[in-house]
Design a protein around this motif. Structure first.
Motif, PDB file in Angstrom:
ATOM      1  N   ASP A  48       0.819  -1.191  -0.027  1.00 40.42           N
ATOM      2  CA  ASP A  48      -0.076  -0.234   0.100  1.00 40.42           C
ATOM      3  C   ASP A  48       1.036   1.338  -0.104  1.00 40.42           C
ATOM      4  N   ALA A  49       0.301   2.438   0.087  1.00 35.28           N
ATOM      5  CA  ALA A  49       1.252   3.789  -0.146  1.00 35.28           C
ATOM      6  C   ALA A  49       2.010   3.762   1.202  1.00 35.28           C
ATOM      7  N   SER A  50       1.657   3.159   2.188  1.00 37.20           N
ATOM      8  CA  SER A  50       2.691   3.481   3.364  1.00 37.20           C
ATOM      9  C   SER A  50       3.440   2.294   3.333  1.00 37.20           C
ATOM     10  N   LEU A 171       3.664  -3.463  -7.241  1.00 42.00           N
ATOM     11  CA  LEU A 171       2.437  -2.571  -7.478  1.00 42.00           C
ATOM     12  C   LEU A 171       2.018  -1.932  -6.183  1.00 42.00           C
ATOM     13  N   VAL A 172       1.461  -0.746  -6.271  1.00 39.02           N
ATOM     14  CA  VAL A 172       0.848  -0.174  -4.926  1.00 39.02           C
ATOM     15  C   VAL A 172      -0.494   0.131  -5.241  1.00 39.02           C
TER      16      VAL A 172
END
Length: 173
Positions: A48-50, A171-172
């Protein structure tokens, strides 16, 4: 004392052995080379973004669950958790669909294996994630010179229609 017959016989043996060795060398130069070409495999990591690993089975909101599946050539392949499996160096392709593995950076999905000897134009597959989203992956491969000393392999990988730099796709989501 050596006679003329024994000298001639030794010369004949030497000449015959020499011709046999030369014949073997020339015949082996024209034979086909058998190449051991590694299978094609696509490796996908999802964060994920974090930076949290979304393929970690114990993480909240993981994408690595029973409903994640691969659609390829009209069939569904459900995710297999093989993160504890040992691998070998044997290169025979074994198509397993999609499996969850683990490397030094975290959990990864492995898609494949596809025969590395075959030419392929845009072999496409779709992952249907457990959150309802999809991602399309593809590869194309051109193998030239399998019966010569100069083997050339060109493989290209794609994610959602865009060419990517390698078979390892991050991937994000």
């Amino acid at each position: 004392v050596e006679t003329l017959n024994s000298i001639t016989m030794k010369q004949n043996i030497f000449v015959n052995l020499f011709l046999l060795v030369i014949g073997f060398l020339f015949s082996s130069c024209e034979s086909d080379i058998i190449w051991d070409i590694a299978p094609v495999e696509i490796e996908v990591s999802v964060r994920d973004a974090s930076g949290a690993d979304l393929l970690n089975p114990s993480a909240e909101g993981t994408l690595a669950c029973e409903s994640t599946r691969l659609f390829f050539e009209g069939e569904y392949y459900y995710l297999q958790d093989l993160s504890q499996e040992m691998s070998t160096r044997y290169l025979m392709p074994n198509f397993y669909g999609i499996k969850l593995g683990k490397d030094s950076s975290g959990y990864v999905l492995h898609i494949g294996e596809f025969d590395g000897h075959k030419n392929s134009e845009m072999t496409e597959m779709i992952i249907e994630w457990s959150d309802g989203t999809t991602d399309t992956f593809a590869y194309s491969r051109r193998v030239k010179g399998q019966s010569s000393k100069r083997l050339k392999i060109r493989t290209r990988f794609y994610h959602n229609g865009e060419e990517v730099n390698s078979s390892k796709i991050n991937l994000v989501k």
